[in-house]
Every structure is written in structure tokens, then in C-alpha cells.
Design a protein around this motif. Structure first.
Motif, PDB file in Angstrom:
ATOM      1  N   ALA A  98     -18.490  25.348-105.949  1.00  0.00           N
ATOM      2  CA  ALA A  98     -19.476  26.268-106.426  1.00  0.00           C
ATOM      3  C   ALA A  98     -18.803  27.547-107.020  1.00  0.00           C
ATOM      4  CB  ALA A  98     -20.469  26.900-105.532  1.00  0.00           C
ATOM      5  N   TRP A  99     -17.784  27.989-106.373  1.00  0.00           N
ATOM      6  CA  TRP A  99     -16.812  29.162-106.915  1.00  0.00           C
ATOM      7  C   TRP A  99     -16.162  28.790-107.961  1.00  0.00           C
ATOM      8  CZ3 TRP A  99     -14.959  33.742-103.550  1.00  0.00           C
ATOM      9  CH2 TRP A  99     -15.994  34.379-102.918  1.00  0.00           C
ATOM     10  N   THR A 100     -15.708  27.684-108.193  1.00  0.00           N
ATOM     11  CA  THR A 100     -14.826  26.912-109.349  1.00  0.00           C
ATOM     12  C   THR A 100     -15.650  27.098-110.358  1.00  0.00           C
ATOM     13  OG1 THR A 100     -13.361  25.683-107.668  1.00  0.00           O
ATOM     14  CG2 THR A 100     -13.299  25.288-110.373  1.00  0.00           C
ATOM     15  N   VAL A 101     -16.930  26.297-110.365  1.00  0.00           N
ATOM     16  CA  VAL A 101     -17.991  26.348-111.438  1.00  0.00           C
ATOM     17  C   VAL A 101     -18.131  27.826-111.823  1.00  0.00           C
ATOM     18  CG1 VAL A 101     -20.090  25.732-112.142  1.00  0.00           C
ATOM     19  CG2 VAL A 101     -18.525  24.091-110.777  1.00  0.00           C
ATOM     20  N   GLY A 102     -18.633  28.671-110.711  1.00  0.00           N
ATOM     21  CA  GLY A 102     -18.994  30.024-111.181  1.00  0.00           C
ATOM     22  C   GLY A 102     -17.976  30.708-111.820  1.00  0.00           C
ATOM     23  N   ARG A 103     -16.877  30.545-111.529  1.00  0.00           N
ATOM     24  CA  ARG A 103     -15.729  31.405-111.924  1.00  0.00           C
ATOM     25  C   ARG A 103     -15.606  30.824-113.725  1.00  0.00           C
ATOM     26  NH1 ARG A 103      -9.833  31.651-109.491  1.00  0.00           N
ATOM     27  NH2 ARG A 103      -9.807  29.790-110.148  1.00  0.00           N
ATOM     28  N   ARG A 104     -15.600  29.695-113.626  1.00  0.00           N
ATOM     29  CA  ARG A 104     -15.300  29.232-115.424  1.00  0.00           C
ATOM     30  C   ARG A 104     -16.370  29.929-116.050  1.00  0.00           C
ATOM     31  NH1 ARG A 104     -14.367  22.977-113.577  1.00  0.00           N
ATOM     32  NH2 ARG A 104     -12.202  23.079-112.951  1.00  0.00           N
ATOM     33  N   GLY A 105     -17.714  29.723-115.500  1.00  0.00           N
ATOM     34  CA  GLY A 105     -18.984  30.302-116.252  1.00  0.00           C
ATOM     35  C   GLY A 105     -18.989  31.835-116.452  1.00  0.00           C
ATOM     36  N   ALA A 106     -18.149  32.526-115.784  1.00  0.00           N
ATOM     37  CA  ALA A 106     -17.984  34.197-116.089  1.00  0.00           C
ATOM     38  C   ALA A 106     -17.317  34.505-117.039  1.00  0.00           C
ATOM     39  CB  ALA A 106     -17.564  34.706-114.661  1.00  0.00           C
ATOM     40  N   LYS A 107     -17.628  35.446-117.767  1.00  0.00           N
ATOM     41  CA  LYS A 107     -16.939  36.143-118.965  1.00  0.00           C
ATOM     42  C   LYS A 107     -15.603  36.403-118.527  1.00  0.00           C
ATOM     43  CE  LYS A 107     -20.961  37.363-121.764  1.00  0.00           C
ATOM     44  NZ  LYS A 107     -21.578  38.256-122.660  1.00  0.00           N
ATOM     45  N   ASP A 108     -15.616  37.073-117.296  1.00  0.00           N
ATOM     46  CA  ASP A 108     -14.180  37.968-117.097  1.00  0.00           C
ATOM     47  C   ASP A 108     -13.389  37.017-116.227  1.00  0.00           C
ATOM     48  OD1 ASP A 108     -16.061  38.158-114.736  1.00  0.00           O
ATOM     49  OD2 ASP A 108     -15.721  40.240-114.622  1.00  0.00           O
ATOM     50  N   GLY A 109     -14.075  35.518-115.655  1.00  0.00           N
ATOM     51  CA  GLY A 109     -13.347  34.831-114.796  1.00  0.00           C
ATOM     52  C   GLY A 109     -13.327  35.177-113.354  1.00  0.00           C
ATOM     53  N   THR A 110     -14.380  36.187-113.002  1.00  0.00           N
ATOM     54  CA  THR A 110     -14.402  36.471-111.612  1.00  0.00           C
ATOM     55  C   THR A 110     -15.696  35.913-110.993  1.00  0.00           C
ATOM     56  OG1 THR A 110     -15.547  38.556-112.252  1.00  0.00           O
ATOM     57  CG2 THR A 110     -13.000  38.601-111.915  1.00  0.00           C
ATOM     58  N   ILE A 111     -15.827  36.107-109.559  1.00  0.00           N
ATOM     59  CA  ILE A 111     -17.248  35.510-109.004  1.00  0.00           C
ATOM     60  C   ILE A 111     -18.161  36.672-109.021  1.00  0.00           C
ATOM     61  CG2 ILE A 111     -18.078  34.770-106.819  1.00  0.00           C
ATOM     62  CD1 ILE A 111     -16.234  32.855-108.361  1.00  0.00           C
ATOM     63  N   ALA A 112     -19.163  36.563-109.506  1.00  0.00           N
ATOM     64  CA  ALA A 112     -20.504  37.523-109.512  1.00  0.00           C
ATOM     65  C   ALA A 112     -21.016  37.520-108.210  1.00  0.00           C
ATOM     66  CB  ALA A 112     -21.571  37.186-110.685  1.00  0.00           C
ATOM     67  N   VAL A 113     -21.253  38.705-107.642  1.00  0.00           N
ATOM     68  CA  VAL A 113     -22.045  38.822-106.515  1.00  0.00           C
ATOM     69  C   VAL A 113     -23.334  39.720-106.580  1.00  0.00           C
ATOM     70  CG1 VAL A 113     -19.872  38.896-105.142  1.00  0.00           C
ATOM     71  CG2 VAL A 113     -20.682  41.084-105.832  1.00  0.00           C
ATOM     72  N   ARG A 114     -24.400  39.415-105.878  1.00  0.00           N
ATOM     73  CA  ARG A 114     -25.527  39.924-106.110  1.00  0.00           C
ATOM     74  C   ARG A 114     -26.505  40.001-104.523  1.00  0.00           C
ATOM     75  NH1 ARG A 114     -29.510  35.915-105.238  1.00  0.00           N
ATOM     76  NH2 ARG A 114     -28.662  33.775-105.523  1.00  0.00           N
ATOM     77  N   PHE A 115     -27.352  40.848-104.450  1.00  0.00           N
ATOM     78  CA  PHE A 115     -28.171  40.506-103.401  1.00  0.00           C
ATOM     79  C   PHE A 115     -29.295  39.516-103.392  1.00  0.00           C
ATOM     80  CE2 PHE A 115     -27.097  45.015-102.461  1.00  0.00           C
ATOM     81  CZ  PHE A 115     -26.974  45.239-101.304  1.00  0.00           C
ATOM     82  N   ALA A 116     -29.491  38.950-102.586  1.00  0.00           N
ATOM     83  CA  ALA A 116     -30.687  37.889-102.496  1.00  0.00           C
ATOM     84  C   ALA A 116     -32.041  38.230-102.679  1.00  0.00           C
ATOM     85  CB  ALA A 116     -30.413  37.053-101.153  1.00  0.00           C
ATOM     86  N   THR A 117     -32.622  37.494-103.474  1.00  0.00           N
ATOM     87  CA  THR A 117     -34.178  37.597-103.491  1.00  0.00           C
ATOM     88  C   THR A 117     -35.011  37.881-102.386  1.00  0.00           C
ATOM     89  OG1 THR A 117     -34.935  35.413-103.837  1.00  0.00           O
ATOM     90  CG2 THR A 117     -34.224  36.838-105.870  1.00  0.00           C
ATOM     91  N   TRP A 118     -36.066  38.411-102.352  1.00  0.00           N
ATOM     92  CA  TRP A 118     -36.827  38.468-100.951  1.00  0.00           C
ATOM     93  C   TRP A 118     -37.160  36.982-100.365  1.00  0.00           C
ATOM     94  CZ3 TRP A 118     -36.801  42.027 -97.517  1.00  0.00           C
ATOM     95  CH2 TRP A 118     -36.702  43.298 -97.756  1.00  0.00           C
ATOM     96  N   ARG A 119     -37.353  35.969-101.388  1.00  0.00           N
ATOM     97  CA  ARG A 119     -37.697  34.747-101.261  1.00  0.00           C
ATOM     98  C   ARG A 119     -36.463  34.033-100.374  1.00  0.00           C
ATOM     99  NH1 ARG A 119     -39.910  30.118-105.432  1.00  0.00           N
ATOM    100  NH2 ARG A 119     -40.082  28.351-103.859  1.00  0.00           N
ATOM    101  N   GLU A 120     -35.230  34.180-101.242  1.00  0.00           N
ATOM    102  CA  GLU A 120     -34.336  33.780-100.625  1.00  0.00           C
ATOM    103  C   GLU A 120     -33.844  34.247 -99.101  1.00  0.00           C
ATOM    104  OE1 GLU A 120     -31.196  33.014-104.466  1.00  0.00           O
ATOM    105  OE2 GLU A 120     -31.589  34.897-103.723  1.00  0.00           O
ATOM    106  N   ARG A 121     -34.002  35.506 -98.910  1.00  0.00           N
ATOM    107  CA  ARG A 121     -33.942  36.144 -97.554  1.00  0.00           C
ATOM    108  C   ARG A 121     -34.858  35.358 -96.620  1.00  0.00           C
ATOM    109  NH1 ARG A 121     -33.966  42.335 -99.465  1.00  0.00           N
ATOM    110  NH2 ARG A 121     -31.804  42.588-100.444  1.00  0.00           N
ATOM    111  N   ALA A 122     -36.179  35.138 -97.046  1.00  0.00           N
ATOM    112  CA  ALA A 122     -36.901  34.690 -96.031  1.00  0.00           C
ATOM    113  C   ALA A 122     -36.703  33.242 -95.628  1.00  0.00           C
ATOM    114  CB  ALA A 122     -38.562  34.755 -96.869  1.00  0.00           C
TER     115      ALA A 122
END
Length: 214
Positions: free
Chosen positions: A81-105
Motif C-alpha cells: 500500500a505504501w509503495t503504491v501510495g508513494r508512486r502516486g504522490a507528487k513528492d514521492g512521500t506518504i500522505a497522512v491524514r485524520f480518519a473520517t468519523w465513519r472510518e473511526r466508527a
């Protein structure tokens, strides 16, 4: 491979075995790499899981063995997942974010149901674990934390912190003293990593918020 479960040294009256020492040292490195969003966190977690299987077998902690098997499987998935995510990022890094309330639930609900199911299994078959509910909590909590990490969710740090709260006393009681000590260090790294990912998630959303119409 019997040397893995032989005694490495004694500290504070606790016997430290090689598998416990090596597995958790590699696991600590994996956590630090995760903080840095370095993809090598996943191979390190995989190696740590392999070694810690031997440690948990030595103290007949089935939940711990199951946890490490989950670590290995999810590490392979997270690596991809991180390999695919890094390839898709413009700067080649892994993006991080807060989960949505649905994901948290979903994470909280899944962890609760999973703990009940696994704990019930361990309780029904005492030979699998001498501490069924604590083992089940750690097993399912680890799965939830690694899933959230693979998805780049800041909440994965909260999940690890909750796992540590039970993992530290359980490992001391199980005779895996080094695991207990290293989990204390994990706790400090988790707090630092949580702060870093939280700040990064805010920076990643700021341009979109600043560019939004008033």
C-alpha cells in the motif's frame, strides 16, 4: 534455532531471552521508521514479527503468536500500500491524514467485536492463552493499528498507545521482561510520532482550506 529462546542476560532480576531482545529491538526501529514515513518500516515489522513468534511460543502466549502472524500478513499488505501510495504522490512521500468519523466508527466497532470474538475463543480453549481477554485485546488492537498505519491515518498512533497500556503489564507477567521495557520506550515514540503526523496532516490540508471560497 533453540538459541533464540536461550537467556541473553539478566537485568533487574528478569531473564532476557534473545528472541525477546532481537524482535523488540527491530520492532522499535520499525516504529521509528513509521514515524519518518519510511517504507522500510514494513520489512522491519515483518522481521520483528518472525522473531517474536519464537518469543511468544517460549511462554505459551497464543495471543502473542497470533498477533505476530497478523503483523507479518499486514506488514506485507502495508508495504504494498505504501509503495503504491508513494508512486502516486507528487513528492514521492506518504500522505497522512485524520480518519473520517465513519472510518473511526468502523475501527472502534471492529476492534470491539473482534476482541469479543477472539477473547471468547481463547476463553473457550484455555490452552490457547492463560490471559484470554488481554491477549485478545492486544491481538485485535495491533491489527487495527497496522491497518490504520497502512492507510496513513493519524489514529494509528492512538491505537498503538491503547495496545501498549495492556501490553506492558502483560509482557512482564508473561516473563517477557524486555518486551515490557521496550513497550515503555514505544510509548514515548508513539507520543512523538502522534504529534508529528498530526502536524503533517494539518499542513497537507491547509492549502485546500486557504484556497476555499469564503
Amino acid at each position: 534455532m533453540n538459541w533464540l529462546n536461550s537467556q541473553a542476560f539478566t537485568a533487574f532480576g528478569q531473564h532476557i531471552i534473545w528472541s525477546d531482545l532481537i524482535g523488540n529491538t527491530v520492532g522499535l526501529a520499525a516504529l521509528a521508521l513509521g514515524w519518518l514515513r519510511n517504507i522500510w518500516t514494513w520489512p522491519a515489522q515483518l522481521l520483528s514479527g518472525l522473531v517474536l513468534i519464537a518469543a511468544n511460543l517460549s511462554v505459551q502466549q497464543a495471543g502473542g503468536v497470533g498477533k505476530q502472524l497478523v503483523v507479518i500478513v499486514v506488514a506485507l499488505w502495508g508495504w504494498r500500500a505504501w509503495t503504491v501510495g508513494r508512486r502516486g504522490a507528487k513528492d514521492g512521500t506518504i500522505a497522512v491524514r485524520f480518519a473520517t468519523w465513519r472510518e473511526r466508527a468502523c475501527l472502534v466497532g471492529g476492534a470491539a467485536l473482534g476482541t469479543l470474538a477472539v477473547g471468547g475463543l481463547f476463553a473457550a480453549y484455555p490452552s490457547l492463552s492463560w490471559s484470554p481477554w488481554a491477549d485478545a485485546y492486544i491481538f485485535v488492537g495491533t491489527l487495527a493499528a497496522m491497518y490504520a498505519q497502512a492507510r496513513g491515518m493519524v489514529e494509528f498512533w492512538f491505537a498503538w498507545l491503547l495496545v501498549d497500556l495492556v501490553g506492558v503489564p502483560l509482557n512482564f507477567r508473561s516473563g517477557l521482561a524486555f518486551s515490557g521495557l521496550i513497550y515503555v520506550v514505544y510509548g514515548a515514540l508513539v507520543l512523538w510520532g502522534m504529534r508529528d503526523w498530526w502536524l503533517r496532516s494539518r499542513r497537507s490540508t491547509r492549502p485546500a482550506l486557504e484556497g476555499a471560497p469564503a
